[in-house]
Design a protein around this motif. Structure first.
Motif, PDB file in Angstrom:
ATOM      1  N   VAL A 198      76.086 120.761  68.649  1.00 12.71           N
ATOM      2  CA  VAL A 198      76.096 122.281  68.913  1.00 12.71           C
ATOM      3  C   VAL A 198      77.307 123.182  68.250  1.00 12.71           C
ATOM      4  O   VAL A 198      78.168 122.687  68.661  1.00 12.71           O
ATOM      5  CB  VAL A 198      75.765 122.557  70.257  1.00 12.71           C
ATOM      6  CG1 VAL A 198      75.801 124.122  70.497  1.00 12.71           C
ATOM      7  CG2 VAL A 198      74.582 121.758  70.728  1.00 12.71           C
ATOM      8  N   ASP A 199      76.949 123.971  67.396  1.00 11.84           N
ATOM      9  CA  ASP A 199      77.990 124.914  66.725  1.00 11.84           C
ATOM     10  C   ASP A 199      77.494 126.292  66.894  1.00 11.84           C
ATOM     11  O   ASP A 199      78.452 127.204  66.516  1.00 11.84           O
ATOM     12  CB  ASP A 199      78.223 124.554  65.293  1.00 11.84           C
ATOM     13  CG  ASP A 199      77.127 124.617  64.382  1.00 11.84           C
ATOM     14  OD1 ASP A 199      76.120 125.055  64.887  1.00 11.84           O
ATOM     15  OD2 ASP A 199      77.149 124.765  63.060  1.00 11.84           O
ATOM     16  N   ARG A 200      76.244 126.517  67.505  1.00 16.54           N
ATOM     17  CA  ARG A 200      76.042 128.043  67.930  1.00 16.54           C
ATOM     18  C   ARG A 200      75.287 127.981  69.236  1.00 16.54           C
ATOM     19  O   ARG A 200      74.529 127.022  69.597  1.00 16.54           O
ATOM     20  CB  ARG A 200      75.020 128.496  66.851  1.00 16.54           C
ATOM     21  CG  ARG A 200      75.438 128.780  65.403  1.00 16.54           C
ATOM     22  CD  ARG A 200      76.757 129.808  65.561  1.00 16.54           C
ATOM     23  NE  ARG A 200      77.235 130.180  64.280  1.00 16.54           N
ATOM     24  CZ  ARG A 200      77.916 129.536  63.647  1.00 16.54           C
ATOM     25  NH1 ARG A 200      78.869 128.582  64.137  1.00 16.54           N
ATOM     26  NH2 ARG A 200      78.599 129.883  62.411  1.00 16.54           N
ATOM     27  N   LEU A 201      75.527 128.817  70.210  1.00  9.90           N
ATOM     28  CA  LEU A 201      75.177 129.242  71.327  1.00  9.90           C
ATOM     29  C   LEU A 201      74.635 130.286  71.675  1.00  9.90           C
ATOM     30  O   LEU A 201      75.379 131.210  71.742  1.00  9.90           O
ATOM     31  CB  LEU A 201      76.076 128.436  72.322  1.00  9.90           C
ATOM     32  CG  LEU A 201      75.645 128.235  73.653  1.00  9.90           C
ATOM     33  CD1 LEU A 201      74.637 126.957  73.729  1.00  9.90           C
ATOM     34  CD2 LEU A 201      76.710 128.085  74.956  1.00  9.90           C
ATOM     35  N   ARG A 202      73.232 130.723  71.691  1.00 10.55           N
ATOM     36  CA  ARG A 202      72.762 131.979  72.025  1.00 10.55           C
ATOM     37  C   ARG A 202      72.577 131.901  73.515  1.00 10.55           C
ATOM     38  O   ARG A 202      71.523 131.306  74.018  1.00 10.55           O
ATOM     39  CB  ARG A 202      71.628 132.380  71.122  1.00 10.55           C
ATOM     40  CG  ARG A 202      70.932 133.588  71.367  1.00 10.55           C
ATOM     41  CD  ARG A 202      70.260 133.944  70.018  1.00 10.55           C
ATOM     42  NE  ARG A 202      69.155 133.230  69.992  1.00 10.55           N
ATOM     43  CZ  ARG A 202      68.717 132.306  68.951  1.00 10.55           C
ATOM     44  NH1 ARG A 202      69.442 132.553  67.819  1.00 10.55           N
ATOM     45  NH2 ARG A 202      67.479 131.700  68.743  1.00 10.55           N
ATOM     46  N   LEU A 203      72.872 133.043  74.335  1.00 10.98           N
ATOM     47  CA  LEU A 203      72.836 133.038  75.842  1.00 10.98           C
ATOM     48  C   LEU A 203      72.035 134.265  75.941  1.00 10.98           C
ATOM     49  O   LEU A 203      72.256 135.557  75.554  1.00 10.98           O
ATOM     50  CB  LEU A 203      74.097 133.166  76.296  1.00 10.98           C
ATOM     51  CG  LEU A 203      74.798 131.854  76.192  1.00 10.98           C
ATOM     52  CD1 LEU A 203      76.212 132.202  77.047  1.00 10.98           C
ATOM     53  CD2 LEU A 203      74.351 130.817  76.913  1.00 10.98           C
ATOM     54  N   ASN A 204      70.771 134.354  76.482  1.00 12.10           N
ATOM     55  CA  ASN A 204      69.791 135.508  76.500  1.00 12.10           C
ATOM     56  C   ASN A 204      69.655 135.790  77.922  1.00 12.10           C
ATOM     57  O   ASN A 204      69.395 134.990  78.747  1.00 12.10           O
ATOM     58  CB  ASN A 204      68.476 134.999  75.920  1.00 12.10           C
ATOM     59  CG  ASN A 204      68.221 134.305  74.644  1.00 12.10           C
ATOM     60  OD1 ASN A 204      68.972 135.114  73.598  1.00 12.10           O
ATOM     61  ND2 ASN A 204      67.656 133.206  74.450  1.00 12.10           N
ATOM     62  N   ALA A 243      81.682 122.044  66.601  1.00  8.36           N
ATOM     63  CA  ALA A 243      80.445 121.285  66.707  1.00  8.36           C
ATOM     64  C   ALA A 243      80.834 120.216  67.853  1.00  8.36           C
ATOM     65  O   ALA A 243      81.705 119.629  67.952  1.00  8.36           O
ATOM     66  CB  ALA A 243      80.196 120.269  65.613  1.00  8.36           C
ATOM     67  N   ASP A 244      79.877 120.040  68.914  1.00  4.07           N
ATOM     68  CA  ASP A 244      79.850 119.686  70.157  1.00  4.07           C
ATOM     69  C   ASP A 244      78.759 118.852  70.506  1.00  4.07           C
ATOM     70  O   ASP A 244      77.684 119.398  70.563  1.00  4.07           O
ATOM     71  CB  ASP A 244      80.414 120.750  71.226  1.00  4.07           C
ATOM     72  CG  ASP A 244      81.023 120.357  72.619  1.00  4.07           C
ATOM     73  OD1 ASP A 244      80.575 119.074  72.909  1.00  4.07           O
ATOM     74  OD2 ASP A 244      81.432 121.004  73.543  1.00  4.07           O
ATOM     75  N   VAL A 245      78.901 117.589  70.736  1.00  2.00           N
ATOM     76  CA  VAL A 245      77.629 116.699  71.030  1.00  2.00           C
ATOM     77  C   VAL A 245      77.538 116.350  72.787  1.00  2.00           C
ATOM     78  O   VAL A 245      76.780 115.578  73.188  1.00  2.00           O
ATOM     79  CB  VAL A 245      77.810 115.211  70.401  1.00  2.00           C
ATOM     80  CG1 VAL A 245      77.876 115.508  68.941  1.00  2.00           C
ATOM     81  CG2 VAL A 245      79.157 114.524  70.839  1.00  2.00           C
ATOM     82  N   ASP A 246      78.437 117.128  73.454  1.00  2.00           N
ATOM     83  CA  ASP A 246      78.249 117.030  74.845  1.00  2.00           C
ATOM     84  C   ASP A 246      76.916 117.487  75.343  1.00  2.00           C
ATOM     85  O   ASP A 246      76.281 118.428  74.843  1.00  2.00           O
ATOM     86  CB  ASP A 246      79.303 117.927  75.622  1.00  2.00           C
ATOM     87  CG  ASP A 246      80.721 117.443  75.492  1.00  2.00           C
ATOM     88  OD1 ASP A 246      80.708 116.312  75.220  1.00  2.00           O
ATOM     89  OD2 ASP A 246      81.834 117.942  75.918  1.00  2.00           O
ATOM     90  N   ARG A 247      76.246 116.972  76.363  1.00  4.41           N
ATOM     91  CA  ARG A 247      74.891 117.144  76.781  1.00  4.41           C
ATOM     92  C   ARG A 247      75.137 118.188  78.185  1.00  4.41           C
ATOM     93  O   ARG A 247      74.053 118.832  78.064  1.00  4.41           O
ATOM     94  CB  ARG A 247      74.319 116.033  77.320  1.00  4.41           C
ATOM     95  CG  ARG A 247      74.065 114.735  76.248  1.00  4.41           C
ATOM     96  CD  ARG A 247      73.393 113.552  76.895  1.00  4.41           C
ATOM     97  NE  ARG A 247      73.209 112.544  75.879  1.00  4.41           N
ATOM     98  CZ  ARG A 247      72.007 112.267  75.353  1.00  4.41           C
ATOM     99  NH1 ARG A 247      70.801 112.873  76.059  1.00  4.41           N
ATOM    100  NH2 ARG A 247      71.742 111.338  74.641  1.00  4.41           N
ATOM    101  N   GLN A 248      76.082 118.119  78.806  1.00  6.47           N
ATOM    102  CA  GLN A 248      76.130 118.935  80.027  1.00  6.47           C
ATOM    103  C   GLN A 248      77.025 120.517  79.657  1.00  6.47           C
ATOM    104  O   GLN A 248      77.995 120.089  79.060  1.00  6.47           O
ATOM    105  CB  GLN A 248      76.721 118.076  80.966  1.00  6.47           C
ATOM    106  CG  GLN A 248      76.096 116.810  81.357  1.00  6.47           C
ATOM    107  CD  GLN A 248      74.542 116.983  81.715  1.00  6.47           C
ATOM    108  OE1 GLN A 248      74.261 117.842  82.509  1.00  6.47           O
ATOM    109  NE2 GLN A 248      73.899 115.888  81.428  1.00  6.47           N
ATOM    110  N   TRP A 249      76.447 121.532  80.236  1.00  3.06           N
ATOM    111  CA  TRP A 249      77.066 122.414  79.841  1.00  3.06           C
ATOM    112  C   TRP A 249      77.139 123.662  81.070  1.00  3.06           C
ATOM    113  O   TRP A 249      76.209 123.341  82.015  1.00  3.06           O
ATOM    114  CB  TRP A 249      76.502 123.130  78.713  1.00  3.06           C
ATOM    115  CG  TRP A 249      76.493 122.680  77.361  1.00  3.06           C
ATOM    116  CD1 TRP A 249      75.964 121.577  76.978  1.00  3.06           C
ATOM    117  CD2 TRP A 249      77.139 123.056  76.208  1.00  3.06           C
ATOM    118  NE1 TRP A 249      76.227 120.992  75.845  1.00  3.06           N
ATOM    119  CE2 TRP A 249      76.919 121.976  75.251  1.00  3.06           C
ATOM    120  CE3 TRP A 249      77.954 124.182  76.058  1.00  3.06           C
ATOM    121  CZ2 TRP A 249      77.620 122.225  74.010  1.00  3.06           C
ATOM    122  CZ3 TRP A 249      78.684 123.944  74.842  1.00  3.06           C
ATOM    123  CH2 TRP A 249      78.391 123.356  73.796  1.00  3.06           C
TER     124      TRP A 249
END
Length: 536
Positions: free
Chosen positions: A283-289, A338-344
């Motif tokens: 993940v390198d982009r995170l869209r928070l709605n 870029a982040d491969v972690d599963r838990q956020w």
């Protein structure tokens, strides 16, 4: 002493079981190398030696390793074939060059499509010089009538760069509106060049601003800007120009995959939200709605690889969702490494009410890896994935191709094959830590059971030995008295005969209470018998 010997004999067994549990916990669990969560068949054009495919989201969802180390490419005989796995690298960031540009407010046309034009098609209020530059010939219209601006970008030198965006610096304290841009080389023929939304809002002493409108299509000298929700007071306009070898933001976004609709659950504390990506997506982009309009809240984002790992901060931003008439604007996606972690986890500042009621939804974006393999052996070729016990066997692309001149042909990945694997073995393969826990608890329970059995046997033996000991002391006194009586009778035997049956009966009567269950014990008195005569 016997109890101690039994306890000593049982202790080695318990120690052995505990040692087995420790070994089961510490030794690695070797997974079966032929068990995979998913298999996909390649759809290939025959005749090529090398094929490549961009990995879709379903492959990431099936993988059990953050580095995609459980991927294998198998031929028709089930043999693994060599492959490379190329993860997109973050392109070098080149700071764009900003150029100030001139703009000319246009009078509205009767048709409402752009500014009013003269007979030659040139917008009213401007003239064109011999070099193509524009000059104003009339006063700008009132703001109520101002809905279009004409921009002269000037002559573009070949190789100087690529126009990438228009920056609008607004003087208003608060503004929110949509904008549409067209481009032209001759002021007569226009084509779409981009659109966007502009925002400037003051919040808690800081300013939320969105002033960038991306440009698309071929570069042209003139731009025509339509203010769909009223024109703002413009402080200045700038053209963002990328270097000739730089990668544009639009090209980067076109290569990005998105997983939409991830719902974050509320945490135990106010303002905490948790979600899982469901796979090792880089993940390198995170869209928070945000759930409710007209919401503004600062937030900090954390991630971790597993449920027992510590949280680490990966980003922060001010989240917003603002609604004004027909216009609604939201915060842009967060840019991350870029982040491969599963838990956020998302922690929102709740001092101004937080996010309100409703669910926070998330979209994660990543640039997928490219897999290239050699078509060695017979078809069909299969991509297998999903085995936590495997490690990566991918080679570099250079080593895979080995300088070969053969072209790499694009491949297509079909749907997942229906499989019915050994669910028990596959579950242990995919969760080796669970297997270790099962072994540990089984060994500990068996050791406890063994200790309980030993203790029960010792207690039972102790009760069996305690009963005769408690009853043996009175019996000994009676035996002694009986012995004396027998001796007296024996001493007087010479005077007269004494019936041996009476003596035997008295002995039996005296010794009977001390006898245990079973056959009567023989008397240890000399000359006694089982009711037989005694020699006189």
């Amino acid at each position: 002493m016997a109890a101690r010997r039994r306890l000593a004999a049982g202790l080695p067994a318990c120690v052995a079981w505990v040692g087995l549990a420790v070994c089961g916990w510490s030794l690695p669990v070797h997974a079966a190398t032929d068990e995979f969560a998913q298999r996909f068949t390649f759809d290939l054009d025959k005749g090529a030696a090398y094929y490549s495919v961009t990995l879709p989201a379903v492959v990431y969802a099936a993988s059990q390793r953050g580095d995609l180390g459980d991927l294998r490419v198998l031929n028709g005989a089930g043999e693994p074939v060599p492959f490379s796995l190329d993860t997109p690298r973050e392109p070098p960031r080149t700071r764009p060059v900003l150029r100030s540009v001139q703009w000319f407010p246009l009078r509205p046309s009767s048709s409402g499509n752009g500014g009013a034009t003269g007979r030659n098609g040139v917008p009213l209020g401007v003239t064109i010089a011999a070099d193509g530059s524009l000059r104003a010939t009339a006063a700008p219209p009132d703001r109520e009538q101002h809905d279009t601006d004409l921009i002269d970008l000037g002559r573009m030198t070949p190789g100087a760069g690529q126009p990438d965006a228009l920056l609008v610096h607004i003087r208003d304290d608060n503004y929110q509106g949509r904008v549409s841009i067209e481009s032209s080389e001759d002021l007569r023929n226009w084509q779409a060049a981009g659109d966007g939304q502009l925002l400037k809002v003051t919040y808690n002493g800081s300013t939320l601003s969105q002033n960038r409108v991306p440009l698309i299509g071929s570069p042209a000298r003139y731009l025509r800007v339509h203010w769909l929700d009223g024109a703002p007071y413009i402080g200045s306009l700038e053209l963002e120009v990328l270097a000739a070898n730089a990668v544009s933001t639009q090209r980067e976004d076109a290569q990005r995959e998105w997983r939409e609709g991830v719902v974050a659950r509320s945490g135990p504390k106010p303002g905490e939200y948790y979600f899982s990506t469901g796979g090792p997506y880089p993940v390198d982009r995170l869209r928070l709605n945000l759930p409710q309009p007209n919401t503004v809240a600062p937030a900090v984002v954390y991630s971790r690889a597993s449920l027992d790992a510590p949280w680490r901060q990966v980003g922060s931003a001010t989240l917003y969702r603002l609604h004004n008439g027909d216009v609604e604007q939201s915060n842009p996606p967060l840019e991350l490494k870029a982040d491969v972690d599963r838990q956020w986890r998302v922690v929102v500042d709740t001092r101004n009410g937080g996010l309100g009621a409703g669910a926070l939804t998330v979209a994660v974006g990543w640039r997928p890896a490219t897999l290239t393999f050699v078509a060695r052996g017979d078809a069909p070729f299969t991509l297998a994935v999903g085995n936590a016990g495997l490690t990566s066997t991918a080679v570099s692309r250079a080593d895979l191709l080995m300088g070969a001149s053969a072209a790499v042909v694009p491949a297509r990945l079909g749907t997942a094959q229906p499989e019915e694997p050994d669910t028990g073995a596959l579950s242990m393969t995919r969760h080796p830590e669970a297997l270790r826990r099962y072994l540990l608890w089984a060994a500990l329970l068996l050791a406890v059971g063994t200790l309980g059995a030993i203790a029960w046997r010792l207690a039972r033996g102790a009760r069996a030995h305690a009963a005769p000991a408690a009853q043996g002391a009175p019996g000994a006194g009676a035996g002694a008295g009986s012995g004396e009586g027998v001796a007296g009778v024996a001493s007087g035997a010479g005077a007269g005969a004494v019936p041996n049956t009476a003596v035997g009966a008295s002995i039996a009567t005296a010794t009977a209470p001390a006898a245990s269950t079973g056959p009567p014990a023989e008397s240890n008195v000399p000359g006694s018998g089982n009711g037989g005569p005694v020699a006189g």
